[in-house]
Design an enzyme around this catalytic site. Structure first.
Site, PDB file in Angstrom:
ATOM      1  N   TRP A 213       0.724  -1.326   0.123  1.00 18.93           N
ATOM      2  CA  TRP A 213      -0.108   0.019  -0.110  1.00 18.93           C
ATOM      3  C   TRP A 213       0.862   1.257   0.061  1.00 18.93           C
ATOM      4  O   TRP A 213       0.429   2.256  -0.695  1.00 18.93           O
ATOM      5  CB  TRP A 213      -1.143  -0.009   1.082  1.00 18.93           C
ATOM      6  CG  TRP A 213      -2.030  -1.266   0.928  1.00 18.93           C
ATOM      7  CD1 TRP A 213      -2.070  -2.273   1.687  1.00 18.93           C
ATOM      8  CD2 TRP A 213      -2.714  -1.495   0.188  1.00 18.93           C
ATOM      9  NE1 TRP A 213      -2.920  -3.279   1.325  1.00 18.93           N
ATOM     10  CE2 TRP A 213      -3.517  -2.661   0.515  1.00 18.93           C
ATOM     11  CE3 TRP A 213      -2.977  -0.735  -1.139  1.00 18.93           C
ATOM     12  CZ2 TRP A 213      -4.281  -3.478  -0.635  1.00 18.93           C
ATOM     13  CZ3 TRP A 213      -4.125  -1.450  -2.021  1.00 18.93           C
ATOM     14  CH2 TRP A 213      -4.652  -2.639  -1.632  1.00 18.93           C
TER      15      TRP A 213
ATOM     16  N   ASP B  71      -1.661   6.668   6.049  1.00 13.62           N
ATOM     17  CA  ASP B  71      -2.806   5.890   5.377  1.00 13.62           C
ATOM     18  C   ASP B  71      -3.014   5.153   6.832  1.00 13.62           C
ATOM     19  O   ASP B  71      -2.213   4.118   7.228  1.00 13.62           O
ATOM     20  CB  ASP B  71      -2.357   5.076   4.514  1.00 13.62           C
ATOM     21  CG  ASP B  71      -3.253   3.856   4.108  1.00 13.62           C
ATOM     22  OD1 ASP B  71      -4.307   3.699   4.659  1.00 13.62           O
ATOM     23  OD2 ASP B  71      -3.072   3.067   2.909  1.00 13.62           O
TER      24      ASP B  71
ATOM     25  N   LYS C  42     -12.447  -1.881   7.097  1.00 16.69           N
ATOM     26  CA  LYS C  42     -12.081  -2.633   8.052  1.00 16.69           C
ATOM     27  C   LYS C  42     -12.455  -2.554   9.479  1.00 16.69           C
ATOM     28  O   LYS C  42     -12.895  -3.425  10.004  1.00 16.69           O
ATOM     29  CB  LYS C  42     -10.171  -2.757   8.158  1.00 16.69           C
ATOM     30  CG  LYS C  42      -9.819  -3.295   6.895  1.00 16.69           C
ATOM     31  CD  LYS C  42      -8.822  -2.327   6.282  1.00 16.69           C
ATOM     32  CE  LYS C  42      -8.130  -2.589   4.951  1.00 16.69           C
ATOM     33  NZ  LYS C  42      -8.383  -3.767   4.125  1.00 16.69           N
TER      34      LYS C  42
HETATM   35  C1  PLP Z   1      -3.408  -0.085   4.516  1.00 21.23           C
HETATM   36  C2  PLP Z   1      -4.363  -0.237   3.359  1.00 21.23           C
HETATM   37  N1  PLP Z   1      -4.284   0.930   2.435  1.00 21.23           N
HETATM   38  C3  PLP Z   1      -5.004   1.178   1.457  1.00 21.23           C
HETATM   39  C4  PLP Z   1      -5.965   0.301   0.964  1.00 21.23           C
HETATM   40  C5  PLP Z   1      -6.803   0.256  -0.219  1.00 21.23           C
HETATM   41  O1  PLP Z   1      -7.833   0.525   0.090  1.00 21.23           O
HETATM   42  P1  PLP Z   1      -9.244   0.807  -0.949  1.00 21.23           P
HETATM   43  O2  PLP Z   1      -9.284  -0.617  -1.406  1.00 21.23           O
HETATM   44  O3  PLP Z   1     -10.066   1.355  -0.046  1.00 21.23           O
HETATM   45  O4  PLP Z   1      -8.713   1.690  -1.903  1.00 21.23           O
HETATM   46  C6  PLP Z   1      -5.770  -0.992   1.754  1.00 21.23           C
HETATM   47  C7  PLP Z   1      -6.802  -2.077   1.437  1.00 21.23           C
HETATM   48  O5  PLP Z   1      -6.952  -3.244   1.915  1.00 21.23           O
HETATM   49  C8  PLP Z   1      -5.170  -1.253   2.881  1.00 21.23           C
HETATM   50  O6  PLP Z   1      -5.052  -2.169   3.436  1.00 21.23           O
END
Ligand code: PLP
Length: 360
Positions: free
Chosen positions: A99, A171, A195
């Protein structure tokens, strides 16, 4: 048989939250209508939005000068919106996994468009993201330092706010509201809500208002934080149902004692499972002990028991464990212990691990 939901996201929601959501689907706020079919501009939904924002701020102790918005697009859109709104000249990024890597990629688009730059000042890629980098220099004069507080795929986590002089952007998709956070250190905290907060479809952002508009840039309306702040997350149609469920979660958090209580619950749950991983001869953890995530517990079969992996998966599944397969890029097992997970489910997994050991 009771199912124990260890999915990484979308993931477990509290049963009472789901029941309240179901009630709203049948009759929303005594309107005789479903929450699925009402206007977002009606006074009943406006009350939901107002209460959700207020409770979000209260629970996380968000100081004056910050706004909380609920938008669409996922954390993935925030990877781009964050630099588009906040990167004036130069920013620093820490790469702790998939991520963070994606956040870096999106910042590169902003660089190409506006001649800005980012520096990746630390990375744990050398060891397949199994630890949190510790010793790094933060350059002077940067707009912000971006990091990912919990690495959902690899199972590493920062247990405290990053201690540094730079303004922070984070994030927190997979550990928001799992522990106290000093919001005043951040210019932006964002994440997908699927989550710890709500079903998929809504993204939260906690924005320091003074961090916006610091440089001349023409930002497309929907990608401008100010648009959503000024319109109270109602510039366009917000994800009505996920926000409704989010509110039910926040109410439940408050009822059980807020972030302090959640922090304690999460510490206990993670301890129970990591203790068993360390004790049981069949299993081992995959990341540096001090960086172990409380939200996503990753483990594998010990070297001499590799061939038992499928058998354990089947064994655990037969006992009601759901979603314990590791991410496809890591393998092994991953048990996500988000806020809504009760300790009984963790104990059920531990029992399964013990009984499996006794069999072999
Ligand atoms: C730490 C983290 N950041 C970003 C994301 C991406 O999120 P989204 O699917 O809402 O774009 C995730 C998805 O699992 C994640 O775990």
């Amino acid at each position: 048989m009771k199912k124990h939901n260890f999915y990484a996201g979308p993931s477990i929601l509290n049963r009472g939250v789901i029941e309240n959501a179901a009630k709203g689907v049948l009759d929303f706020a005594n309107t005789g209508l479903s929450v699925l079919e009402v206007s977002h501009r009606g006074k009943e939904f406006q009350a939901v939005m107002d209460e959700a924002v207020a409770l979000f701020k209260e629970l996380l102790d968000v100081p004056e000068g910050y706004e909380v918005i609920f938008v669409g697009g996922g954390a993935s859109l925030q990877f781009f919106m964050a630099p588009l709104n906040l990167l004036g000249k130069k920013a620093a990024y820490i790469n702790t996994g998939t991520w963070s890597t994606k956040a870096i990629e999106q910042a590169e688009y902003v660089n190409k468009m506006f001649g800005t730059s980012i520096e990746v000042i630390a990375s744990s890629e050398d060891k397949n993201f199994t630890y949190i980098p510790k010793n790094f220099q933060v350059p002077e004069g940067i707009d912000y330092l971006h990091y990912t507080s919990n690495n959902t795929i690899y199972g590493t986590e920062y247990h405290k706010d990053l201690d540094c002089k730079a303004r922070l952007v984070c994030d927190m998709s997979s550990d928001i509201m799992s522990r106290p956070v000093d919001v005043s250190k951040y210019d932006l905290i964002y994440g997908g809500a699927q989550k710890n907060l709500a079903p998929a479809g809504v993204t939260f952002a906690i924005v320091r208002k003074d961090a916006l508009g610091k440089f001349e840039r023409s930002i497309p309306t929907m990608l401008d934080y100010n648009t959503h702040i000024k319109k109270g997350s109602m510039f366009n149609t917000p994800p009505v149902f996920p926000i409704f469920v989010l509110l039910q979660t926040l109410k439940w958090y408050k009822e059980i004692g807020g972030i302090k209580a959640l922090d304690k619950r999460n510490a206990e749950k993670a301890q129970v499972l990591y203790d068993e991983i360390d004790r049981n001869k069949l299993f081992k953890g995959t990341v540096a002990a001090e960086d172990r995530s409380r939200m996503n517990v990753c483990f594998v079969m010990n070297d001499e028991y590799q061939d038992l992996q499928d058998e354990f998966f089947k064994f655990a599944t037969e006992r009601g464990m759901v979603g314990i397969k590791g991410h496809r890029s890591v393998g092994g097992f991953r048990a996500s212990l988000y806020n809504a997970m009760e300790i009984d489910s963790v104990k059920a997994l531990v029992e399964a691990m013990k009984d499996f050991e006794a069999k072999h």
